[in-house]
Design an enzyme around this catalytic site. Structure first.
Site, PDB file in Angstrom:
ATOM      1  N   ARG A 157       0.859  -1.095   0.009  1.00 10.44           N
ATOM      2  CA  ARG A 157      -0.119   0.035   0.068  1.00 10.44           C
ATOM      3  C   ARG A 157       0.821   1.361   0.060  1.00 10.44           C
ATOM      4  O   ARG A 157       2.015   1.072  -0.018  1.00 10.44           O
ATOM      5  CB  ARG A 157      -0.947  -0.008   1.331  1.00 10.44           C
ATOM      6  N   MET A 188       3.245   4.564  -0.469  1.00 10.98           N
ATOM      7  CA  MET A 188       4.322   4.842  -1.513  1.00 10.98           C
ATOM      8  C   MET A 188       4.987   3.631  -2.386  1.00 10.98           C
ATOM      9  O   MET A 188       5.193   3.694  -3.535  1.00 10.98           O
ATOM     10  CB  MET A 188       5.262   5.878  -0.780  1.00 10.98           C
ATOM     11  N   ASN A 225      11.581   0.489   1.316  1.00 10.14           N
ATOM     12  CA  ASN A 225      10.410   1.503   1.472  1.00 10.14           C
ATOM     13  C   ASN A 225       9.607   1.268   2.825  1.00 10.14           C
ATOM     14  O   ASN A 225       9.186   2.157   3.489  1.00 10.14           O
ATOM     15  CB  ASN A 225       9.599   1.575   0.411  1.00 10.14           C
ATOM     16  N   TYR A 246      11.714   7.892  15.159  1.00 15.20           N
ATOM     17  CA  TYR A 246      11.704   8.123  13.623  1.00 15.20           C
ATOM     18  C   TYR A 246      12.798   8.905  12.895  1.00 15.20           C
ATOM     19  O   TYR A 246      13.304   8.578  12.245  1.00 15.20           O
ATOM     20  CB  TYR A 246      10.153   8.783  13.381  1.00 15.20           C
ATOM     21  N   LYS A 275      15.628   7.577  10.598  1.00 11.98           N
ATOM     22  CA  LYS A 275      15.713   8.097   9.366  1.00 11.98           C
ATOM     23  C   LYS A 275      17.260   8.763   8.862  1.00 11.98           C
ATOM     24  O   LYS A 275      17.704   8.821   7.891  1.00 11.98           O
ATOM     25  CB  LYS A 275      14.519   9.208   9.048  1.00 11.98           C
ATOM     26  N   VAL A 282       3.649  13.308   2.222  1.00 14.27           N
ATOM     27  CA  VAL A 282       3.021  12.424   0.947  1.00 14.27           C
ATOM     28  C   VAL A 282       1.534  11.914   1.305  1.00 14.27           C
ATOM     29  O   VAL A 282       1.603  11.339   2.729  1.00 14.27           O
ATOM     30  CB  VAL A 282       3.981  11.390   0.288  1.00 14.27           C
ATOM     31  N   THR A 326      -0.587   9.199   2.041  1.00 16.64           N
ATOM     32  CA  THR A 326      -0.426   7.884   1.907  1.00 16.64           C
ATOM     33  C   THR A 326      -1.426   7.373   3.424  1.00 16.64           C
ATOM     34  O   THR A 326      -1.637   8.432   4.187  1.00 16.64           O
ATOM     35  CB  THR A 326       0.632   7.230   2.296  1.00 16.64           C
ATOM     36  N   THR A 372      -0.022   8.918   6.427  1.00 17.12           N
ATOM     37  CA  THR A 372      -0.228  10.314   7.033  1.00 17.12           C
ATOM     38  C   THR A 372      -1.856  10.657   7.047  1.00 17.12           C
ATOM     39  O   THR A 372      -1.977  11.683   7.292  1.00 17.12           O
ATOM     40  CB  THR A 372       0.489  11.415   5.955  1.00 17.12           C
TER      41      THR A 372
HETATM   42  N1  LIG Z   1       3.910   9.411   3.824  1.00 16.26           N
HETATM   43  C1  LIG Z   1       4.762  10.248   4.038  1.00 16.26           C
HETATM   44  O1  LIG Z   1       4.430  11.578   4.269  1.00 16.26           O
HETATM   45  C2  LIG Z   1       6.133   9.998   4.287  1.00 16.26           C
HETATM   46  C3  LIG Z   1       7.001  10.891   4.469  1.00 16.26           C
HETATM   47  C4  LIG Z   1       8.602  10.759   4.258  1.00 16.26           C
HETATM   48  C5  LIG Z   1       8.995   9.422   4.608  1.00 16.26           C
HETATM   49  N2  LIG Z   1       8.013   8.440   4.716  1.00 16.26           N
HETATM   50  C6  LIG Z   1       8.330   7.032   4.479  1.00 16.26           C
HETATM   51  O2  LIG Z   1       8.169   6.395   3.338  1.00 16.26           O
HETATM   52  C7  LIG Z   1       7.947   4.950   3.640  1.00 16.26           C
HETATM   53  C8  LIG Z   1       6.633   4.505   2.919  1.00 16.26           C
HETATM   54  O3  LIG Z   1       5.614   5.311   3.735  1.00 16.26           O
HETATM   55  P1  LIG Z   1       3.918   5.292   3.413  1.00 16.26           P
HETATM   56  O4  LIG Z   1       3.536   6.816   3.844  1.00 16.26           O
HETATM   57  O5  LIG Z   1       3.736   4.650   2.119  1.00 16.26           O
HETATM   58  O6  LIG Z   1       3.686   4.516   4.606  1.00 16.26           O
HETATM   59  P2  LIG Z   1       2.387   3.190   4.669  1.00 16.26           P
HETATM   60  O7  LIG Z   1       2.027   2.926   6.153  1.00 16.26           O
HETATM   61  O8  LIG Z   1       1.051   3.626   3.770  1.00 16.26           O
HETATM   62  O9  LIG Z   1       2.966   1.888   3.977  1.00 16.26           O
HETATM   63  C9  LIG Z   1       4.024   1.193   4.610  1.00 16.26           C
HETATM   64  C10 LIG Z   1       4.033  -0.144   4.341  1.00 16.26           C
HETATM   65  O10 LIG Z   1       5.165  -0.873   4.903  1.00 16.26           O
HETATM   66  C11 LIG Z   1       4.638  -2.152   5.533  1.00 16.26           C
HETATM   67  N3  LIG Z   1       5.378  -2.615   6.700  1.00 16.26           N
HETATM   68  C12 LIG Z   1       5.360  -2.063   8.016  1.00 16.26           C
HETATM   69  N4  LIG Z   1       6.118  -2.735   8.595  1.00 16.26           N
HETATM   70  C13 LIG Z   1       6.570  -3.711   7.874  1.00 16.26           C
HETATM   71  C14 LIG Z   1       7.757  -4.934   8.258  1.00 16.26           C
HETATM   72  N5  LIG Z   1       8.139  -5.098   9.386  1.00 16.26           N
HETATM   73  N6  LIG Z   1       7.826  -5.851   7.362  1.00 16.26           N
HETATM   74  C15 LIG Z   1       7.441  -5.489   6.017  1.00 16.26           C
HETATM   75  N7  LIG Z   1       6.438  -4.433   5.683  1.00 16.26           N
HETATM   76  C16 LIG Z   1       6.246  -3.605   6.597  1.00 16.26           C
HETATM   77  C17 LIG Z   1       3.282  -1.777   5.645  1.00 16.26           C
HETATM   78  O11 LIG Z   1       2.559  -3.253   5.705  1.00 16.26           O
HETATM   79  C18 LIG Z   1       2.905  -0.991   4.703  1.00 16.26           C
HETATM   80  O12 LIG Z   1       2.390  -1.616   3.754  1.00 16.26           O
HETATM   81  C19 LIG Z   1       8.040   4.657   5.009  1.00 16.26           C
HETATM   82  O13 LIG Z   1       9.545   4.404   5.224  1.00 16.26           O
HETATM   83  C20 LIG Z   1       7.960   6.070   5.530  1.00 16.26           C
HETATM   84  O14 LIG Z   1       8.506   6.474   6.674  1.00 16.26           O
HETATM   85  C21 LIG Z   1       6.482   8.662   4.410  1.00 16.26           C
END
Ligand SMILES: NC(=O)c1ccc[n+]([C@@H]2O[C@H](COP(=O)([O-])OP(=O)(O)OC[C@H]3O[C@@H](n4cnc5c(N)ncnc54)[C@H](O)[C@@H]3O)[C@@H](O)[C@H]2O)c1
Length: 259
Positions: A20, A22, A100, A164, A168, A197, A199, A202
């Protein structure tokens, strides 16, 4: 939908946390530009459904699938080696790893829960280390591109996000160090630092966008377009870079008012 381009044609990409958010977008967009994709996640139903959708959209007319779901827990090294083996068995090679998967936890050093701290470091930082450790043997002969997803919380301080931000920033350090160690194999390692972003991660957050010069959050596709560039040979001389993709959020203090 038909193929958009062949920019990553013939490449095999494994994306953690791709069921799901990003990660799902990266899988779809990489497939749209010609890659075979391995969707690796804890979420079985969502991951399998996405693989089916991508196969229905981008199957090249032969009976060869372009997407595969594998169960992955990024905190477990055996789970990583099984995922890499499944990728190589199905598609013959591994060219791209997108680290990711991640979680987002709250708290300052004063009030963060100790177990939550450990869990965040385990998933968001150790997960990247284990992914690279498992993928490098498969990439060593032909070279490849490793893309570690950090955050703007890995570029500047981030209030109330001790674990976090520490994880990071750790990803950024691990990326630069690994770029040096893996350069001789032509394995490139770069970190991507998104701002806000849209997702599931957030979805519940309440915040304005005044701190962002572009005044909005990002669509997942806008981050995926950078992933395609880093996965492709277009970025063949880039390694050890930390790339902000944040609408200008870390460019300076956008809220400062000087007359
Ligand atoms: N959304 C934002 O604004 C944002 C900003 C900066 C960085 N990020 C980073 O981008 C990445 C993706 O974030 P997102 O917003 O799509 O999050 P999200 O929560 O929508 O998706 C994260 C995915 O990671 C999977 N996951 C979690 N723990 C896991 C594990 N132990 N093993 C395997 N899979 C696992 C979840 O099942 C999920 O499908 C993350 O690393 C997040 O920290 C997100």
């Amino acid at each position: 939908m038909s193929l958009v381009s062949d920019r990553v044609g013939g490449k095999v990409a494994l994306i953690s946390g791709a069921a799901r958010g990003m990660g799902a977008s990266h899988a779809q967009v990489l497939a749209a530009h010609g890659a075979s994709v391995v969707i690796a996640d804890l979420l079985e139903d969502e991951g399998r459904a996405l693989a089916e959708k991508i196969n229905a959209e981008f199957n090249d007319g032969t009976d060869r699938d372009v997407a595969l779901f594998v169960h992955l827990d990024v905190t477990d090294y055996e789970s990583w080696t099984a995922a890499v083996s499944a990728a190589v068995e199905r598609f013959g090679t591994l060219d791209v790893l997108v680290n990711n998967a991640g979680i987002f936890t709250r708290g300052s050093v004063e009030d963060a829960d100790v177990d939550e701290w450990r869990r965040t470091i385990e998933i968001d930082l150790t997960g990247n280390f284990l992914g690279m450790k498992a993928a490098v043997p498969a990439m060593k002969a032909a070279g490849g591109s490793i893309i570690n997803i950090s955050s703007i919380a890995g570029l500047v301080g981030f209030k109330n996000r001790a674990a976090y931000a520490a994880a990071k920033w750790g990803v950024q350090g691990l990326t630069k160090t690994s770029a040096m160690d893996l350069g001789p194999y032509n394995i490139r390692v770069n970190s991507v630092h998104p701002g806000s972003v849209k997702t599931p991660m957030t979805a519940g957050l309440k915040r304005g966008f005044g701190q962002i010069p572009l005044g909005r959050d990002a669509e997942t596709q806008e981050i995926s377009d950078l992933i395609v560039f880093l996965a492709s040979d277009e970025s063949s001389f880039m390694t050890g870079a930390n790339l902000a993709i944040d609408g200008g959020e870390t460019a300076g203090n956008n809220l400062r008012q000087d007359a």
